[in-house]
Design a protein around this motif. Structure first.
Motif, PDB file in Angstrom:
ATOM      1  N   UNK A 116      51.325  72.728  14.834  1.00 41.76           N
ATOM      2  CA  UNK A 116      50.938  73.930  15.833  1.00 41.76           C
ATOM      3  C   UNK A 116      49.900  74.844  15.079  1.00 41.76           C
ATOM      4  N   UNK A 117      49.794  75.033  13.641  1.00 41.65           N
ATOM      5  CA  UNK A 117      48.942  75.697  13.099  1.00 41.65           C
ATOM      6  C   UNK A 117      47.593  75.487  13.757  1.00 41.65           C
ATOM      7  N   UNK A 118      47.058  74.411  13.788  1.00 43.78           N
ATOM      8  CA  UNK A 118      45.615  74.205  14.161  1.00 43.78           C
ATOM      9  C   UNK A 118      45.396  74.606  15.812  1.00 43.78           C
ATOM     10  N   UNK A 119      46.486  74.627  16.768  1.00 43.60           N
ATOM     11  CA  UNK A 119      46.216  75.197  17.977  1.00 43.60           C
ATOM     12  C   UNK A 119      46.217  76.550  17.996  1.00 43.60           C
ATOM     13  N   UNK A 120      46.859  77.250  17.229  1.00 41.15           N
ATOM     14  CA  UNK A 120      47.036  78.546  17.106  1.00 41.15           C
ATOM     15  C   UNK A 120      45.847  79.045  16.598  1.00 41.15           C
ATOM     16  N   UNK A 121      45.226  78.672  15.523  1.00 36.01           N
ATOM     17  CA  UNK A 121      43.880  78.897  15.036  1.00 36.01           C
ATOM     18  C   UNK A 121      43.022  78.831  16.013  1.00 36.01           C
ATOM     19  N   UNK A 122      42.833  77.508  16.746  1.00 32.26           N
ATOM     20  CA  UNK A 122      41.899  77.409  17.627  1.00 32.26           C
ATOM     21  C   UNK A 122      41.962  78.368  18.603  1.00 32.26           C
ATOM     22  N   UNK A 123      43.005  78.651  19.384  1.00 34.28           N
ATOM     23  CA  UNK A 123      42.963  79.629  20.505  1.00 34.28           C
ATOM     24  C   UNK A 123      42.497  81.145  19.920  1.00 34.28           C
ATOM     25  N   UNK A 124      43.000  81.652  18.660  1.00 35.91           N
ATOM     26  CA  UNK A 124      42.496  82.726  18.126  1.00 35.91           C
ATOM     27  C   UNK A 124      40.836  82.877  17.903  1.00 35.91           C
ATOM     28  N   UNK A 125      40.533  81.757  17.417  1.00 31.46           N
ATOM     29  CA  UNK A 125      38.933  81.479  17.187  1.00 31.46           C
ATOM     30  C   UNK A 125      38.082  81.453  18.599  1.00 31.46           C
ATOM     31  N   UNK A 126      38.814  81.061  19.653  1.00 28.78           N
ATOM     32  CA  UNK A 126      38.209  80.827  20.852  1.00 28.78           C
ATOM     33  C   UNK A 126      38.219  82.467  21.567  1.00 28.78           C
TER      34      UNK A 126
END
Length: 64
Positions: free
Chosen positions: A1-11
């Motif tokens: 889930x760390x990757x998906x949270x990071x991707x959402x924040x980046x987007x």
């Protein structure tokens, strides 16, 4: 889930910057669309998230 949270924040950051500059192009619309898919609970969201996670795993294995 760390990757998906990071991707959402980046987007979110990218979308906010693009909206602030008021120059929304096709590539910017794609970024906003990806943000929508990551945040939504649609049937395509898990597919996109798994693709992003797989890509992140692939990139993390590359050594310079």
């Amino acid at each position: 889930m760390v990757v998906s949270v990071s991707v959402v924040l980046l987007l979110v950051v990218i979308a906010a910057l693009l909206m602030h500059n008021k120059n929304l192009k096709v590539s910017h619309a794609i970024v906003c669309g990806l943000l929508g898919f990551c945040l939504a609970g649609s049937s395509l969201a898990p597919t996109i998230q798994s693709t992003v996670a797989s890509t992140a795993d692939l990139v993390s294995t590359i050594r310079p």
